[in-house]
Design an enzyme around this catalytic site. Structure first.
Site, PDB file in Angstrom:
ATOM      1  N   GLY A  84      31.421  10.911   8.577  1.00  0.00           N
ATOM      2  CA  GLY A  84      31.159  12.267   8.092  1.00  0.00           C
ATOM      3  C   GLY A  84      30.292  13.037   9.073  1.00  0.00           C
ATOM      4  CE1 TYR A  85      27.762  10.781  12.425  1.00  0.00           C
ATOM      5  CE2 TYR A  85      28.094  11.365  14.724  1.00  0.00           C
ATOM      6  CZ  TYR A  85      27.453  10.613  13.770  1.00  0.00           C
ATOM      7  OH  TYR A  85      26.511   9.704  14.147  1.00  0.00           O
ATOM      8  CB  THR A 139      39.966   9.421  11.458  1.00  0.00           C
ATOM      9  OG1 THR A 139      39.878  10.527  12.352  1.00  0.00           O
ATOM     10  CG2 THR A 139      41.205   8.597  11.806  1.00  0.00           C
ATOM     11  CD  GLU A 159      33.010   8.842  18.830  1.00  0.00           C
ATOM     12  OE1 GLU A 159      34.034   9.284  18.317  1.00  0.00           O
ATOM     13  OE2 GLU A 159      31.978   9.524  18.985  1.00  0.00           O
TER      14      GLU A 159
END
Lengths: 399, 375, 399, 375
Positions: free
Chosen positions: C127-128, C161, C244
């Site tokens: 949840g960015y 996603t 990431e």
């Protein structure tokens, strides 16, 4: 809509073609065809031949002694000259300063300067760029102080193409430091033989002397050589810049050079190499697309119905295409294009100091290829760099 | 899997860097180029650093160093645009002569190591382009006749390693042997010229010239291919040095030059282009490592890797050279400015040892079903 | 310097290879090999298989139950999984939130959350991003107000996603509007089954449901789910972002996909077409160069001697290469790649509604090609667009 | 040499534009795509505008208009992403049927003009890729057997124009004839599907199906090539419309969307990319004109020109579609946003009538010594 030229246009083209082929000296055409070095005499001979016919100012209106051709006729003339391997006319007189004199000069100035330009007798140079100005032309520092009926000019211009041959130079000079940079600029014509004018060569990366620095040290210029009004020079300069870009795509030359590329590829046994041939084919498509874009502009100019503001696109595409086909010619030349023999760029060079002929393996086509490639790196930089052109195009699209 | 340099390798790099900074500053290089592109004192200096001994076996008075050391040296020479043909004289020549009969080795390798003898490969011919097997020069009873082009420092070299044909058509893969020819031998004529990067080369003419056999037609072409691959790897390293410095000059310029009141390095279009140049540089460096580390592999693996490297390097040289020049504006295309000489060096290098299109053809022909470094 | 892996590394690789080949379900590998649609069960089955072996958190240190591999071992594991056609591990749990919990979570949080991530049982989401935030992640608007031992969360996240399968979601939430945008952000773990959490699909241009909007309407989150300190979330987020990007070049997948490209080119009779083959060859070179760059980074990470800061370069190059080979696969498919039959992306689809076989001409390889091409357009946009990456690279070069 | 549009042409453009704006808004298009990609009411609307009569000779109730009018119409349909196959039904079919025996002309052309009959070319086969001469469908005694793929609106069309082989191997240049087949004929089976751009197509199966001869093997391939060239020219115009609108959407977005506090249209990198998109659009438009104005030329000249156009258009479609999508960021890759459908349309179009690589091969094979528009 019609792709074909009218019968009248075709007749005009035939007339120009016949005249150019009859009057263009073969030795000059040979140099252009093979991209060899052109000297002052070559350029001036051709200018005088055009001048005698009244075509050195081929874009001029009749009232100033030009042929009064429309945009399509001018294009056809330029194309015929290019395909016949005439040298590009040195533009500073007939294409750049003449329209300014016509539009903003006094009747006396027009009578005094235009005939010498049309005849090809007087060689003009451009004094726009200054060290550090780059694409920011309004940052003029070269000063002209009014003293009585004279201006005293001090400062420096640079990138003055073929200035080593110049008789006269038109300059942007600063006559005021008040207000915005654009508002204190004047447009001055200067006799380069005046005391205090010094021309110093700049050697370019290909080893050739094509551009110069021009220094002014207390140069006295009669006030009557001022074009229009003092401090209004920027207006006149913009007028000139709009003329400078008319033929900026140089697509006629591209057509000629693509033929040369194919000749070289044949000589090197590359024309049937699928990989190299594809690259030529891509250039071929690019040339057709660019020519169609030029023809659209001409058609719009002539009819006035759909004026196309694509000068920036033509400059970007024309210069990048020129760099590409020149690169492909160099790659076609391959190893044989690597030696740099300054005197080999002269026509008629016999290469007598070489073993076994005028060039490695007799491949005289390879002589100028790397030099040509290096030379045209400038075309995406000058006349407003392609980065500046993209800024301009983006402005028209995005606001 | 390890890409660190040893302390010895780092020391070697520092030594070469110091030499280049001190004895090959840009003004000095301009003088050397004007004088013809080869300077004996520079060669002696390189020899003094031990560089001419680098790849010569210890048994013959050399240092017996490997490809990684060669890479380190070439990067630094590239940074300084050194024109003297070290890759030719100190990497290719020892590699080929190490395969020669013992007496030839004994006669030449120590002198190469000591810097007294400059031996270069003379393989380019007028019709050969980048095809190594295209050899018109003929060898009859150990005597050579033919013309070689673009021979590095060809009029000052002491001897040449010459591919010559003992049988077959000019473009036959078989029938190519390698010979050693002294420049002082009968029937040798040379004519020097400069290349566009300022370096020195020559046409070399052999007219029934006596020669010593290095390798017969059973392995002549294979050795010539090895020589070309050593040349590609050395050039890849050199190009990394050239590009790194060209980028550094450009960064300096972008951060210094002001237009419309600000440093042009603040314009995003130029910033992104700089990022793209950095990308090409790092990809090129990666492939330079790859080329060097694959030099010792079996010919099929080696040749594919070296062609892959040259494709990447060729693209990088063109892009970096052109864009760094473009970002300089007018000054970048003047002879006076160092940057234009970096551009010219990159331009010339792309057309040595096969251009990108040539090697793309090689990669295409040698492609496997798998992909990657360990394909 | 040495290109080859050590004997120990080779032995490690062999062990991984053997295990992966023995344990990766054939039906899943088939889908990955042919770029067919993976469902939740496929992904979670593989996650659990890895989890049972202790490899779902393959980059975790031993203290948290991971294998404690070094950078080279991690790379070899990833490569073996990719070449064997394992699905990419859904990264939000083991690769993204787990390192944050390890570095900044309390021992209680570590004990509570890490085992479920390692085992593959608990599906995490990210949840960015928020609507309008784009590459400006610090512009978080989703609010969390502290009320007693709870946070009340209101707002929206987007581009989540595979959020439709999520059990938990880690969120950047705004807990303060004072100071710079970065200083009022907190890092909160939210159970997606909590009342007030709504997941809405976003259908992408390829017609697939891969990403989602996640809405929070007065969602009550226990304060014990806050990671670290309130208003320090940006620090933790940056830590996460650095993780990431480790495998962002995705070169192992590129190697596998280049093999697929060659298979497709063969099936279409293009592998011996010089023009198309050249394009594959160019990709081949790009893959080797990218892999070498990745190996350089790994070597530098392991030895600590020459740390390379090229995450931005890897992201740019990896994504552009992925787009290029996917484009070439589509072009190889040609006309047969144009039909869009949603159910054909399912493995085992028999195409019974078609005349004459499962796909036009039996060319089942063509089924996913255009969809794949459309799908990967996102890769130059997400995770910090390539434009932002170029800004970052330029900053390191130019200052 | 004149590139102005006449007042009639301008009026035609305005009429199509009004129709598209009113009856083919994006939401409507989404419905049509969901319903299978072909809407009879839209087809009737196009017929109502006279577009189905555009290229039909006046003697058969048509308007007898030329390629320029077709270009004007296709540009406007492109702008609205109209999926109904007007180029097929109203440009290609009349052009081919005008070469058919008189009774076929009389039977079909008036119905095409009136919009009652939709006739489409069914030429794609599983093995043919972009090779028009690769035809496996066989004609024996006037009955056809074979499978055609990707036939536009193939399950709703009233008849097909079908290249079929009367002799020779599947890839022989000789032996190809053109037939008219009614969809209602014996042995015709169709199976529809959507393409990725939402448009409707079908597999069409012929099993000993009775057919009428349009053109025998003496001119079948030549006519098929003409059909393809009409298709390329129409598509070029359509693509110009698609790209122009895609750019307009992008410009709106760049000037509206804010990031880091400013409109992203102020970032120079995106501004320059927008300039590059504009460049591709204007080059594409130039080549669309060229394609249209060369349609009436002799086959050798026409085919070269149309392949040149497709190379330029193919490059433009790819670049414009990709870059406009990229500049939108996340929203650009969602199904909900109109822009992604412009991108998909461009993607599909590049692979219809031969992709850029295919036509580059054609240009390469047809290259002359001279260059340019009048080469």
């Amino acid at each position: 809509m019609d792709l074909n030229f009218t019968d009248a246009e075709l007749a005009f083209r035939a007339e120009v073609r016949e005249w150019v082929r009859a009057n263009l000296p073969a030795d000059i055409a040979h140099k252009v065809r093979n991209a060899l070095r052109l000297n002052k005499d070559d350029l001036q001979r051709w200018a005088r031949i055009l001048g005698a016919k009244g075509w050195h100012g081929w874009a001029w209106p009749k009232q100033f002694g030009g042929p009064g051709w429309n945009a399509v006729q001018r294009h056809l003339f330029e194309e015929e000259c290019a395909l016949a391997c005439a040298p590009r006319v040195v533009p500073f007189g007939p294409v750049m300063v003449a329209p300014v004199i016509m539009a903003f000069g006094s009747p006396e100035q027009q009578q005094r300067f235009l005939p010498g330009i049309m005849s090809g007798e007087v060689w003009w140079s451009q004094g726009y760029s200054e060290p550090g100005s780059g694409s920011d032309l309004a940052s003029v520092k070269c000063r002209a102080e009014r003293k009585g009926d004279k201006y005293i000019v001090n400062g420096q211009k640079t990138w003055t193409t073929l200035g080593q041959y110049g008789d006269w130079i038109f300059c942007l000079v600063r006559t005021s430091t008040e207000g915005k940079p654009q508002t204190g600029i004047s447009f001055l014509l200067i006799d380069m033989k005046t005391a205090g004018v010094t021309v110093k060569p700049i050697i370019m990366l290909d080893g050739e002397h094509e551009v110069n620095e021009v220094w002014f040290d207390n140069v006295e210029v009669p006030a009557e050589n001022l074009i229009g009004e003092e401090n209004k020079g920027w207006t006149y300069a913009k007028h000139l810049l709009s003329h400078e870009r008319t033929n900026i795509a140089d697509v006629n030359r591209a057509k000629r050079e693509l033929e040369r590329l194919k000749r070289i590829a044949k000589a090197e046994g590359l024309i049937d190499d699928a990989r190299f041939r594809d690259q030529i084919a891509l250039c071929e498509v690019d040339v057709v697309a660019l020519e169609m874009m030029v023809l659209r502009v001409l058609s719009g100019e002539r009819s006035g119905k759909q004026p196309l503001d694509v000068a920036g696109l033509l400059k970007i595409r024309g210069s990048e295409l020129q760099q590409r086909y020149t690169e492909l010619m160099m790659l076609a030349g391959g190893p044989l294009a690597l030696p740099h023999v300054h005197e080999a760029m002269e026509a008629g060079w016999q290469g007598d100091q070489w073993l076994g002929g005028a060039w490695i393996g007799g491949a005289t086509h390879a002589i100028p290829l790397t030099g040509n490639y290096l030379n045209v790196r400038k075309t995406t930089i000058y006349g407003g760099s392609n980065e500046v052109q993209r800024n301009i195009v983006a402005q028209t699209v995005l606001g | 899997m390890d890409f660190d340099f040893t302390e010895d390798q780092q020391a070697l790099r520092d030594a070469v860097q110091r030499f280049v900074d001190k004895d090959y500053a840009f003004e000095r290089r301009v003088q050397i180029a004007r004088a013809g592109g080869f300077d004996r004192a520079v060669w002696d200096g390189l020899a003094g650093l031990g560089l001419t001994a680098l790849a010569v076996p210890e048994a013959h008075g050399g240092l017996g160093q490997g490809a990684v050391e060669a890479m380190v040296v070439m990067e630094e020479l590239g940074r300084g645009l050194v024109m003297e043909p070290l890759a030719q004289g100190a990497l290719i020549a020892p590699a080929l002569l190490s395969k020669a009969p013992d007496d030839l080795q004994a006669a030449w390798l120590p002198r190469i190591a000591g810097g007294e003898a400059l031996v270069v490969l003379a393989h380019q011919e007028a019709k050969s382009r980048y095809r190594l097997h295209q050899v018109a020069t003929r060898a009859v009873d150990g005597r050579l006749s033919g013309v070689k082009s673009l021979v590095p420092a060809g009029d000052v070299a002491d001897a040449f390693i010459v591919p010559a044909r003992v049988s077959g058509a000019d473009d036959a893969a078989e029938g190519i042997a390698l010979y050693l020819v002294e420049r002082s031998a009968a029937g040798v004529h040379t004519r020097p010229y400069s290349l566009y990067d300022g370096s020195r080369a020559a046409e070399v003419h052999f007219d029934n010239t006596p020669a010593r056999l290095i390798a017969g037609p059973d392995r002549g072409l294979a050795l010539l291919e090895l020589a070309a691959d050593i040349g590609i790897a050395a050039q890849a390293a050199e190009a990394v040095g050239v590009m790194e410095r060209h980028l550094a000059l450009t960064v300096d310029y972008l951060n210094t030059r002001k237009q419309f009141g600000v440093a042009i390095g603040s314009f995003q279009a130029l910033r992104h282009r700089t990022a793209d140049v950095k990308m090409q540089l790092e990809l090129a460096r990666s492939m330079s490592y790859y080329a060097t580390l694959r030099l010792g592999d079996a010919p099929a693996v080696r040749r594919r890797a070296l062609s892959q490297a040259k494709v990447q390097l060729g693209q990088a040289m063109r892009f970096v050279g052109q864009q760094c020049t473009q970002m300089h504006g007018g000054i970048g295309v003047t002879d006076e400015y160092a940057g234009s000489h970096y551009f010219k060096r990159l331009t010339v290098m792309e057309m040595q040892w096969g251009d990108s299109m040539h090697h793309l053809g090689e990669v295409s022909a040698r492609m496997l079903d798998t992909a990657g470094v360990f394909a």
